[in-house]
Each structure stands twice: as C-alpha cells, then as structure tokens.
Design an enzyme around this catalytic site. Structure first.
Site, PDB file in Angstrom:
ATOM      1  N   GLU A 820       6.697  82.150  70.583  1.00 15.62           N
ATOM      2  CA  GLU A 820       6.916  83.586  70.424  1.00 15.62           C
ATOM      3  C   GLU A 820       6.643  84.317  71.741  1.00 15.62           C
ATOM      4  OE1 GLU A 820       5.120  85.176  66.885  1.00 15.62           O
ATOM      5  OE2 GLU A 820       5.208  87.227  67.644  1.00 15.62           O
ATOM      6  N   ARG A 898      -4.367  90.442  60.916  1.00  8.98           N
ATOM      7  CA  ARG A 898      -3.951  89.673  59.732  1.00  8.98           C
ATOM      8  C   ARG A 898      -5.135  88.921  59.134  1.00  8.98           C
ATOM      9  NH1 ARG A 898       0.617  88.325  56.898  1.00  8.98           N
ATOM     10  NH2 ARG A 898       1.869  89.676  58.198  1.00  8.98           N
ATOM     11  N   GLU A1279       5.883  81.500  56.261  1.00  7.24           N
ATOM     12  CA  GLU A1279       4.448  81.290  56.479  1.00  7.24           C
ATOM     13  C   GLU A1279       3.624  81.108  55.198  1.00  7.24           C
ATOM     14  OE1 GLU A1279       3.191  83.715  60.259  1.00  7.24           O
ATOM     15  OE2 GLU A1279       4.617  84.860  59.070  1.00  7.24           O
TER      16      GLU A1279
END
Ligand SMILES: Cc1cc2nc3c(=O)[nH]c(=O)nc-3n(C[C@H](O)[C@H](O)[C@H](O)COP(=O)(O)OP(=O)(O)OC[C@H]3O[C@@H](n4cnc5c(N)ncnc54)[C@H](O)[C@@H]3O)c2cc1C
Ligand code: FES
Ligand code: FES
Length: 1347
Positions: A820, A898, A1279
C-alpha cells in the site's frame, strides 16, 4: 586456474544444448553463474515461470525436467526449482515450462483448466509453479492417490487461496471417471455417460444436482489423457550418447563449469584444483552462492559418472552413490522395504524422514551425500547415519580409497567434515539392522512439511535376548554446531533394562550432557532441550508398545505419546445461495464465475511487473540498505563500485534536492535516500544502476559507507517503553462513560494482556518497479496497491507536475497491505534513475531484500483491566495499547485508530478508556496488513472474555451470551449497530459445527489421552468497513463501449488476486445485461482514473462497484431511446446504432460514500459504513511432547450480504482465514537484539503450506442478510475473515489447558501469539520442562527478541 584446459581432454563438449517446450536451444557461451530461471525469463522470455524467493522455498519457479535414461530405456520426468538449477546442468535435458503444456489461445491443459475453474488461482503468482508440480506428477504416475498430490505439492506455497480450492480442483484427478475416460477401464458403450456407471456416474450426478450449489462443475472438465502429452525430443533419445558420453566444459567470466564423464577425470581435477567445488544437486551451494556470497571459481558436476549414480545392495547394507538423488533413494527404499522390513529399520527411518525433508522439487535434485558433506547442524539425515554408524567411502588420486565412519570424529566443526580437499565421496553405506534392534528418527520443525529442523533425533537401540540393552546410540541435530551423539547417555544405557529407571537416568544424563544457554544461536534453548527428552520419551513408549516388555503394556493414555499426529486427507464444503438463478443468463452478479485472469494465470500468460519485455538500453537498479540500525552516515565512497565494468551510476541523497528528498503517506518523515542519520537497517542509503542485474548486485557490495553508531537502539515495544520512545503527537485517549464508577461498583476485576509479534506479508511477488522516461514525462509500472500515490510522490520527488507522471499496473502478485505504501522505497529510486539517466530502469527486490525492508503487521502489546458482575457482564474496561511502529510513521496512526475501534469485537463495553501509544523503534517501518490492527485488538477482547470466564468458573459461551451485541446497540464510539447479524452467525455456527456434541467428545478424548490433547473453540468477529477518513471513501471509473459492442472498464483500484476486476465486470454485466465475455478491464492507470485511494480497507468493491454502476447507468440512459426504437435488437445492434447517431459511448462514473462525519473529539458520528460479521469454530489436536498441532476441523459462518461472487468471496474467507492461521500459530518474524531482521526468506519464515489447512473446512454464507449500504446488497470481505483464525489459537489454548490439568499445574497461563510449536510445548508444562528449564543459563544477549 588459467591452465585448466591442460587437464581436460581434447574432445569435449563446449556448447550447451537442451530443449525447452520441444524447441532446441543451443547456447554457445553459457555462463555457469546463470540459473535456469534467469535464462528462461530473461533470455527465452518465458516469464510464466516466476521468481518468488530464489532459495527453493516457494515453488513459484517449478518446471519439469525430462531426461532419457539409456540404461533403463525410459524417460525420467521430475520437477525442479529453476531458481536453484544451474543452467549448465541442463545439457541434454528437456525442460517443460507452464507455457509448454497449454495456452488460452490453443488448448488448456487439464491441470491448468482445473486449477482455474476450481477457483484455485487468485493473484496467480504461485499458479504456474503449482501447475507444473501437479503436471509432473501426472506425467510420472498412471494412477495417483491423494498422498501423491500431497507429496507433489509439498514444495509449493500460495499466500492467497488458503489451498482448499487447489486441492479440490486437483482431487478430481483421483476420480474414477478419469480412468474410464482414459480407456484404462472399459466404458459402457450404450450410454452417453463417461463411465460404466452409466447415468449414475458421479460426474453427471454432481453436474445435474439441483440440491446444492457448487462452486465449480466438474462435468465441464476435460479428462486427462496422457497420450496427448508432448513427446520427449527424439534427438535427445536417439543421440543420447553424444550428450552424456564426453566431458563438458563451460567457461564464464568468473567461473568454470566442468562435467566429467569418467571418475578418473574427476579425481584428476580434484587433485589439480583441490579448491574446486563438487556440485551435486546445488540445493546447498546455490543458497550459499546467492545469500552467503560464496564464490567458487571451479564447479565440477559429477552427475553423469556412472559409478556414482547407483544404489547397490551388499551383505552389510546398501550403498548409495554420491549423486543418487533423495527422490530416487525414496523410490528404491519403498521397493526394498516391502520385503526387507526387519533388516531395514535404519532404511525405514531414512525413508520416513525423507517425507519431511524439504519439498519434492528439492528432493528430486538433492543428494544424500550433499547433505552429509554440508554437515549442517540441523541436517535431518546425519543423526540417523551417525546413530547407525554408516560409512562414507572417499577417494583421491593420490591416496586412493578410504572408509570413514560417520561419527563424532567425522564432524570436525560447524559445517566441517573429515574429508580432505582433494577427496571426493564415492558412496555412503547404510547398515542393515538385526531382529532385536529398534531404530527411529524424529524431526521437529516450525512447519510440519518442507521446513528445516529445530531439533532432529535418531535413536538406535539393540537388545540382548534377556531384554537388556546391549548397545545404544542417541544422536541429535540442532543441539550443537554439529550433529552430535549423546555419548555419555548412550553408554550408560548399556546393560540396563528398558524401564522407568532407565528413562529417568536418560533424562538426567541428557539434561546434563547438552548445555544450551540463553544466547545460543537459533534461540529457543528451553524448547530444544525439552525436545531432546520428549523425543526420547516418544521412542521409549514406541519400544515399550512394540515389545510389551516384561509383559506390561503401557495404557493407551500413556501410549498417546508414542506417535506423531497422523496426516489426514482434507475435505470441505461450501454453502451459499445463488440468488439470481432464475434471472437472465447475462447477469453475472451473484454467480460464482471464475476470476477473469485465472486462465491466463494458469498458463503463465498473465503479465506481472517484472514480466514486461526487456527493452534495449534497459538498466537494472538495486538498492543499498543501511548496515546499522541507528547511526550517522559519516562518508559514502562509491568509486570502487563505479569502476566495475557495466556500472552506470550510483545514486544517493546527493542526487535529489533536499526539499524533494521526502516521502511518507501522512507525514513526510522519510527520505528517498537517507542523507544523514539512518534509523533502521531498512533505510535506503543509495542505489547502483548497471547494465545487468548481476553487475548491479556485485557492485553494490563495493560501495563503502562509514557510520558513527548512535544510541539507543530501540527494537522491542519493551525497549521503547523503557526509553520513552514514542511518535510525537500520536498518543490518543478515548474515554467513554464512567470507568471509575464502573470499576467501583463491580464485584469482579481482572487484569491481563496480549502480546503478538510481527507478521510478514509474504506476497509471492516481491516489490518491483519499471520506469521509462518519455520526453519530459515518466511512465512507471510498479506493483503497488496505490498507483495514484506512486505517481503523486514521483512527481513531487522529480519536481514535475502529476500530469507528467503516469503510474499503471495490470495486476500484482498479492499485496495484503504490504504494497500500500512501502512499494515506494523501490519505485522512487527507479523513477529518479529513469528520469536522470533517460533510460528504462528495472528494479526487483530479492525476497531477502523485500523481507528486510518493507515492514510487517504491527507487533502489539495490549494490557487490559476489566470489571464485571457475577454473570460476567462487563461494566467497564481499560485498554493500554502499545504498537511497534518501526522507524517511520507510515500509516501507523490510522492503524491505531482501527485497533481502538475493534477492542470491543462483538461485545458491548459500556464504559471504557483506551490509551493508544505508538512506539518508535529502530526496526523497519511497520505498515498495513490485512485487518490493519483489527485482529490484534479483537485478540485482546477475546482473551479478556476468556479471562472473565476463568475467573467466574463459567464457560466462554456463557460470558459471550451476556455481552454480545444486539441489534440497535451503540458501540463505545457511539455507532448504532444496524442489521447486526452476529447472533445469527453465532447460532448457525454452533448448530452447523455440532458444537456442543463435539465439545463432549473432545473432553472424552482428553480424558483418554495424556500426550495428545484436543481443543474446540468458537470465535466471533465484527469488522467495520470504511477507511475511517471521508477523503478516501471515493472511487472513480471510466467505461468505454466500442463499436463492436465490447466494453472496456478502467477503475481506480488494482487487481491483486482479490477478484476486484472480476466483480466490476459482473456489475457492468448486470447493468448492461450483457455477457461478461464482452467486458474487459485491462489495467489500472492513473491517466484513466485520477486521484484514486489505495486498494485497501476491503472497500474497493463497494467504491468502484458503485462507480461502475454509475458510469454504466449513464451509458444505459443514453442508450435508452435506441433500445426503445429497436426493442428486439441485440446489444451490438444498439451500440452500432448509437454510434451512427453520434451518441457518446464513454462515461465516467464516480461514487462518494455517505459522509461518516465522525468526530474523534466528541466521539460521535458514524465511523463505519457497516460491519461484516462472522463466527468460526475450530477443533485442534496438539502433541504435548513436541508442540505440533493439526486443525481437525473449522466451520465458518459469515455474513457478507448478498455475495457478488460466492466463489471469490469464499476464496477470500478461506485465504484470509489461512493468513490469520499463520498469524496466530506459525509466522514468527525473528529480530536480533540489534534490530537486524533474521527471517529473510521462506527458509526461516514459515507461512502455512498445503498440509496445514483444516482437515475439514466448511464455509457457509449467511442467507437472507442483504446489505443496503453497498453495491447490489453485497458486503466487503477481504479483511474481516482473518481474525476468525484466532479460533485455532483459542482451541490450542484449551488443549494446552487440559494437558496442564493432567500435569497438575495451573490451567491458567499466558500464551503469546503466534502459538508456535515451541510455545505450545513449553506451555504443556510437565516433568520434562520442569527438569530442563532451570538448567538454561542466562548469559549474554539472547539470539533473538520479540519486536
Ligand atoms: C528449500 C530447501 C529445503 C531444505 N530442506 C532440508 C531439510 O528438510 N533437511 C535437511 O537436512 N536439509 C535440507 N536442505 C539442505 C539441502 O537440501 C541438503 O543438504 C541436500 O541434501 C544437499 O544436497 P545437494 O546434492 O543439493 O548438495 P550440493 O549443494 O550440490 O552440495 C553440498 C555440499 O556437498 C558437497 N558434495 C556433494 N557431492 C560431493 C561428493 N561426491 N564428494 C564431495 N563433496 C560433495 C559439495 O561440494 C557441497 O559442499 C534444504 C535445502 C533447501 C534449499
Ligand atoms: S523462486 Fe524458486 S523456489 Fe522460490
Ligand atoms: S494465488 Fe497463490 S499466491 Fe496468490
């Protein structure tokens, strides 16, 4: 060495000739440094064969080699790792690559067809290698069984699929209809059925079955017919003598390669050049040359010398010639042992061990003698040979033959043996055994298959008639720098009875004899020492069981320690619904259609970054990493490197203006090339650009960089806490409710913590980049998950506008978050080089380079305090989170966000405080990884729930029942749970897994077995879908319709195996109501769709699906009048009419997700678009003596809305689960205390392999749960399933608990993740661990630390 030709016969072969896919290749000047892989890819442009690791550990480079054996008049086919195969060994051989067996243009081979149609190819990077392993198996054996498939695939890895679909696809080769088709059995001529079962044929039944949806239809499969295979090149057979009856000599710039024909030639060469190196299978030397930078100027290959290539049976034992491969040895032993069991106990031990030795490709080339001479301390075969006093016969021209016993004198030191430099090994002689002799060998590794040992043991005991031990030899690997015999222990056993007294004295003596301290290389001293005793105990029970000595047979309870967990054949089921069965056939949404690239991936036609054809003038770039973890750069001198012919440039910070030498997704805290201070060994200090890869790699070692070391070197979370080393401005606290009050009013409180290490992405395709300057523009192709960011950052670094940089990529070989942001470390230097030098530049990280620099999943320490009532209902909790961010900020703050929002997992926590700390350490910057902090957080929550259960003496299920979220509940960040299906998933999983009944059976099993224990555990998951930042929640698409009706889509997301392009095509097919075959997505390119977000956070289908829908709807609206005027027309008619009427046939589409409007300060708003829910139930069996385990069964129920494509979504669930399985049980990144990454390849870092999948794997998609918040009621799936693998971890913990109760120790204990075999074994405390632990001295620095 210059006079070498004086010692070679005048008549010799100097041109390398071999066949590739039926075509003759003549290489007049082969360089002995070339590998077969390099030659296939770079010279022959056969890029279907992939580079995955370069060390024989992944199988991506598998090809089939065929050889004519004149003496036996047969063709031998075997799979090899092309990355370790010196090209020069190919003289006279025929090579088949994935391109040679089928193509999408002509005909797919059944292996290619089945892996694709069974959905066994996601990113596809592993697929050609797997195809070739399976293909070779079919070429070798007429009738195969499952164990053949299992063995054939031992050397192949896949990081995406979770293996299940590959196995299911290949299992069809075992079905009866295959054999009927092939005429091996008579078919019923009156029936249309493929077999004599007529209409009852399983193939037809399954195809016609209406009862259950299936992911693939095997009635479509072409039967496999060996008669259709290409023939072996007749020239190689007819002229075989020419290829194998003369000395072969190839001279390269640095190395000479000689393949003598006669033994005398070999002996003469060894006499003249004692430093020359004998190469047998090259599986050891290949690794030494590549990774240890060893240089051997003369390589001698003895493989065609007849005397060395035979196995003979003598009166004493068997003689195995020096070049006999391990696979040939296994074949011989298989036959020999059928009739000679009693005298072949050593041979049997060798055969059994060879099943666990490397993978098939390695065994097909590696030799027994190569293993002996390498003298690795963890050799699997040397302990057996030592225990059986096998002998080696060596020979030199000067002194003739001599015989050496493989004993303690033979191994002179670390990787040193008692063979003189001018000697060569002729053969090894392995003795037969007597009636009263017992021989067994055991191996313990991190992964059961294809892994090097932690400890190996071989035991050889002989009894006198009265059951007294007359002789004993206990030999071990992994306990010292060499293979060792526990001499004292072996000798004390003589004259003793085989009883408890003996056992005790052996334990005492072994404990005394092996001295390991806390700093021992390889680490794990307590485990390794415990294994010595445990493995002996296994042997002790084995002998007792067989002989029932003294008439007393131990109970089955005890005997459960006498065997390893047996291998089982896997089975599976997938339960899903195809909602649109009744609808038009064109609408592909909801159907399990095959990944659009799967066929190209299976044939090797699919193009990845490094498969782009080489351009003339192209240069190669390689990066130079820092040699220090924390230091000031004092000086850089590249002059020696620049003097190397072929080196074009050295680039460093001096080549980029300071203000542009910056990168970083949130904060620009990184430099493209470090200018002053390095903060980890992953820092890029410079790059070498050269004409070839070999030159660049050689030259980079000549760049002299001096450093001034700086203190401290912070590596672990604990170091960071001690040094107060945190990223500034990242500390965050969330407070919800009144925690003080909650703790005050609660009757029960409990503290605990979880600790979880780093996980490497191990995408099969390493980071690569290719850049071409065009005028003042730059085109960059990089396997990044974020091409827009690549283009943007390149433009900033080059100081040119973004519109002059185009970044594109067709597909990438896996990303999982690892590509990423981190691909930039290569993309930027490649771009700078291409722009400055005005030449095309290619750069590909070697696996070890990739693993050392691109970061991992964040290691985490999460401490918790929880307050609860008598029922177990949580009143409040405090979480202190510490994450190891590494040396740069990267996207760690988002990851922490998260973590914070997933600490509740599926439980309501009414009052909570979360403290988030981001540790700054001198290790590679950690980054996104599937789940992005969610798994670590949910792991903490699940551990906490289990602690509550233990504290109240209640079951975990009871505690979950009182805490699990209900529809309409608010999370602690004030998000209302709408369409909350967690309770439905929970209930369905309990029912479908038959949980309660099996729990009883597990308890029963545990009562009956002391050394094997089972565990069963449920684990739920709730995963929030969103980037958590509004800006990123947008997606664009461009849809073009051509005059012939074909449709080309471009989107801002990339394809990395997750099936995004396929799903987008399905969406377009539904809107246009046309067949998917008319729609194509070629690549992602920033000149088609600008400013896209990274393909990450599982949201790409949601964002781009809506964008595609939007663009297609626009086009549909434009087409509406045309359709109305010709309602019976076809799609093509309408398009052609639209063109004639000058209607625009291209449209952009855009989607901006509803604003989340989350305010972190007030902790309000809607942070996530929605949640994906799921529950897993896993059952495991552990081996308490070794720490091995096997997942016996996993059942998963997931709510993924109405699946766009059940095959792809189930693939994501299974693949995600297996990646999580690695995280929680196996994958352990090892760091040195000074910040060096010790796990640099598949040899040292183990991801799950084929044999690790649950032996029963059932996946069920929750029905009747449409999701109104995403395209066509679907849900994100990439995910969310990963955390479900924690069910395996918790099941293991349950099993350990049972073992601890049997041993009378506290059943509550801490178990860090991953639950490796070492941790499992040491947690199963017993008399052995108690005896061993106090003997480990604490000295010096440990070999490794947990980051
Ligand atoms: C992916 C992978 C997995 C592996 N797994 C295992 C494993 O599970 N267990 C294990 O024990 N090992 C393992 N190995 C190590 C290796 O495969 C073995 O040591 C193998 O047996 C070496 O044989 P070779 O023929 O390839 O040796 P080569 O690499 O060709 O040679 C090894 C050494 O032997 C010498 N040599 C070879 N033949 C002679 C001769 N006739 N006379 C004198 N010297 C000779 C060579 O000069 C060299 O020093 C693995 C290696 C790899 C790459
Ligand atoms: S690239 Fe050859 S085995 Fe990995
Ligand atoms: S499909 Fe196997 S690694 Fe991606």
């Amino acid at each position: 060495m210059d006079d070498i030709e004086n010692y070679l016969p005048e008549k010799k072969i100097t041109s390398l000739i071999f066949f590739v896919n039926g075509k003759k290749v003549v290489e007049p000047h082969p360089d002995p440094e070339w590998t077969l892989l390099w030659y296939l890819r770079r010279k022959l442009h056969l890029t279907g064969t992939k580079y995955g690791c370069g060390e024989g550990g992944c199988g991506a480079c598998t090809v089939m080699v065929s050889q004519y054996l004149q003496d036996e008049d047969r063709i031998k086919h075997y799979s090899v790792n092309a990355c370790l195969m010196p090209l020069c060994t190919m003289h006279g051989m025929a090579i088949t690559t994935v391109e040679g067996i089928g193509s999408t243009q002509d005909k797919l081979h059944p292996v290619q067809e089945r892996i694709a149609k069974a959905h066994g190819s996601q990113c596809g990077f592993c697929t050609p290698g797997i195809v070739m392993s399976m293909y070779t198996l079919l070429r070798n054996k007429n009738k195969i069984d499952f164990s053949d498939i299992d063995t054939a695939l031992q050397g192949n890895l896949c990081r995406c699929t979770g293996y299940r679909p590959i196995i299911e696809g290949f299992k069809t080769f075992l079905e009866e209809w295959e054999y009927y088709y092939n005429g091996k059995v008579e078919t019923n001529s009156d029936s249309k059925s493929p077999c004599m079962m007529g209409d009852d044929c399983c193939r037809l039944i399954n195809a016609n079955s209406q009862e259950k949806e299936t992911l693939f239809n095997k009635s479509e499969f072409k039967p496999y017919s060996p008669t259709q295979e290409p023939i072996f090149p007749p020239e190689l057979k007819m002229n075989n003598k020419e290829y194998v009856s003369g000395l072969t000599y190839f001279k390269g710039p640095n190395i000479a390669w000689i393949r003598p024909f006669k033994l005398e030639e070999l002996l003469l060469l060894k006499k003249q050049y004692p430093f020359s190196k004998i190469v047998a299978g090259n599986t050891e030397i290949g690794v030494e040359v590549k990774f240890k930078k060893m240089v051997y100027p003369i390589l001698i290959s003895p493989i065609i010398i007849k005397e060395l290539n035979t196995i003979q049976i003598t009166n004493y034992g068997i003689r195995v010639g020096a070049t006999v491969t391990l696979s040939d040895l296994v074949k011989f032993l298989d036959n020999f042992l059928k009739e000679n069991h009693t005298k072949g106990k050593v041979l049997e031990a060798i055969k059994d061990m060879l099943h666990w030795f490397a993978g098939t490709q390695i065994r097909n080339t590696a030799s027994l003698v190569g293993n002996i001479v390498t003298a690795s301390p963890i050799s699997d075969l040397n302990p057996i040979l030592m225990a059986s006093a096998a002998t080696l016969t060596v020979k030199s021209l000067e002194r003739g033959e001599r015989r050496l016993t493989i004993d303690s004198n033979f191994f002179k030191g670390y990787r040193k043996v008692a063979i003189e430099e001018d000697e060569i090994v002729l053969f090894v002689e392995i003795p037969f055994t007597g009636n009263d002799q017992f021989v067994k060998a055991y191996k313990q590794a991190k992964r059961r298959e294809d892994d090097i040992s932690i400890v190996t043991a071989a035991f050889n005991v002989e009894f006198e008639k009265n059951m007294i031990i007359s002789d004993a030899k206990l030999c071990f690997g992994g306990m010292a720098p060499t293979t060792v015999c526990a001499a004292k222990t072996s000798s004390l056993m003589k004259g003793k009875n085989w009883d408890q007294l003996l056992l005790k004295s052996v334990f005492d003596s072994l404990t005394e004899e092996f001295k390991l301290d806390s700093s021992v290389p390889g680490g794990m001293p307590e485990y390794r020492k415990s294994l010595c005793l445990s493995l002996f105990f296994r042997f002790y029970l084995h002998v007792l069981q067989i002989r029932s000595l003294n008439g007393t047979r131990p109970s089955n309870y005890e005997l459960s320690g006498s065997y390893q967990i047996p291998a089982l054949q896997p089975k599976s089921s997938q339960c899903f619904e195809i909602k649109n069965n009744q609808r038009t056939t064109s609408d592909a949404v909801g159907k399990p259609i095959v990944h659009m690239s799967a066929f190209k991936q299976a044939t090797g036609e699919a193009i990845y970054c490094d498969d782009l054809p080489t351009l003339e003038e192209e240069l190669y770039l390689t990066l130079i990493y820092s040699a220090e973890s924390h230091a000031k750069i004092k000086s850089i001198d590249a002059s020696k490197a620049l003097d190397v012919p072929g080196v074009i440039a050295f680039l460093s910070a001096a080549d980029i203006p300071k203000e542009h030498n910056k990168m970083g997704p949130i904060l620009k805290d990184e430099e493209v090339f470090v200018s002053e201070v390095v903060t980890s060994k992953s820092c890029i200090v410079g790059a070498i650009v050269a004409k070839t890869e070999q030159t660049a790699r050689r030259a980079k070692n000549l760049v002299m960089i001096t450093y001034e070391k700086l203190e401290p070197v912070v590596v672990t979370i604990e170091d960071a806490i001690a040094h107060n080393s945190y990223y500034p401005d990242t500390y965050r606290q969330l407070v919800h409710g009144d925690v003080t009050e909650a703790f005050k009013k609660s009757k029960h409180k409990r503290n605990g913590h979880i600790r979880i290490g780093a996980q490497e992405h191990f995408y099969l395709e390493t980071v690569s980049a290719y850049a071409i300057r065009k005028e003042d523009e730059l085109e960059i192709i990089c396997n990044s998950q974020n091409p827009a960011e690549v283009a943007h950052t390149v433009s900033q670094v080059l100081n040119i506008p973004n519109h002059k940089v185009v970044s594109k990529i067709k597909r990438i070989g896996g990303g999982f978050g690892g590509k990423e942001t981190r691909s930039l470390i290569l993309a930027l230097p490649v771009a700078v080089a291409a722009y400055r030098l005005k030449k095309p530049i290619r750069g590909v990280l070697d696996r070890d380079e990739d693993m050392q620099a691109t970061g991992y999943r964040h290691p985490c320490l999460i401490k918790y305090q929880v307050a609860f009532d008598d029922m177990g209902k949580i009143n409040g909790a405090i979480f202190d989170v510490y994450a190891n961010g590494g040396n740069y900020l990267d996207i760690s703050p988002s990851m922490l966000e998260r973590v914070m929002t997933h600490l509740d997992n599926c439980c309501k926590i009414p009052n909570i405080i979360v403290n988030l700390n981001l540790c700054k350490t001198n290790t590679p910057s950690n980054t996104a990884f599937r789940g992005f902090g969610g798994p670590q957080a949910m792991f903490a929550c699940e551990s906490m729930i289990r602690d509550i259960a233990a504290a109240l003496n209640k079951s975990y299920e009871e505690i979950m029942a009182v805490n699990m979220y209900n529809e309409g509940d608010l999370t602690f960040y004030d998000q209302e749970l709408i369409h909350c299906t967690i309770k439905r998933c929970w209930q369905e999983c309990i029912e479908s897994s038959n949980y309660w009944q099996r729990k009883g059976k597990v308890e029963e099993f545990n009562r009956m077995n002391r050394w094997k224990k089972k565990g069963l555990a449920l684990t739920p998951t709730k995963y929030g879908i969103s980037f958590q930042i509004d800006m990123l929640m947008q997606g664009g698409a461009l849809v073009l319709i051509y005059c012939d009706g074909s449709v080309l889509i471009s989107i801002g997301g990339i394809e990395m195996g997750q099936g995004l392009f396929t799903k987008m095509i399905q969406v377009a097919s539904k809107v246009f109501d046309i067949d998917v075959a008319k729609i194509h997505i070629s690549e992602m390119s920033t000149d088609k769709v600008p400013n896209s977000s990274p393909t990450a956070a599982s949201v790409s289908s949601d964002l781009y699906g809506m964008a595609v829908l939007n663009a297609c709807t626009t086009l549909n609206e434009r087409l509406e009048p045309i359709k109305k005027s010709n309602p019976n027309g076809k799609w093509e008619d309408w398009i052609s009419a639209a063109y004639l009427e000058r209607i625009s046939l291209s449209a952009t589409g855009f989607y901006a997700a509803p604003k989340i409007q989350f305010n972190p300060k007030t902790n309000s708003g809607t942070l996530f678009e929605y949640y994906t829910f799921g529950v897993a139930c896993s059952e495991v069996e552990i081996d308490c003596l070794t720490g091995d385990h096997q997942v016996l069964r996993t059942d998963i129920v997931m709510d993924i809305g109405e699946s766009l494509n059940p095959a792809i979504d189930i693939g994501q669930i299974e693949g995600g689960f297996m990646q999580g399985y690695g995280l929680f049980t196996m994958e352990e990144m090892l760091y040195s205390p000074t910040g060096e990454i010790l796990s640099r390849g598949p040899g040292a870092y183990k991801i799950p392999g084929f044999s690790d999948i649950p032996k029963e794997f059932n996946v069920s998609l929750l029905k009747g749960a449409p999701n109104p918040r995403a395209v066509y009621s679907s849900k994100a799936v990439g995910e969310p399933p990963l955390f479900l693998a924690a069910s395996v971890y918790f099941a293991i913990k349950e099993a350990i608990k049972s073992a601890r109760m049997d041993a009378g120790v506290d059943p509550e204990f801490a178990l860090e993740a991953p639950a490796t075999c070492a941790r499992i074994r040491m947690a199963c405390e017993d008399d052995i661990t108690k005896q061993v632990k106090p003997t480990i001295k604490n000295v010096g620095r440990p070999w490794n630390v947990i980051p």
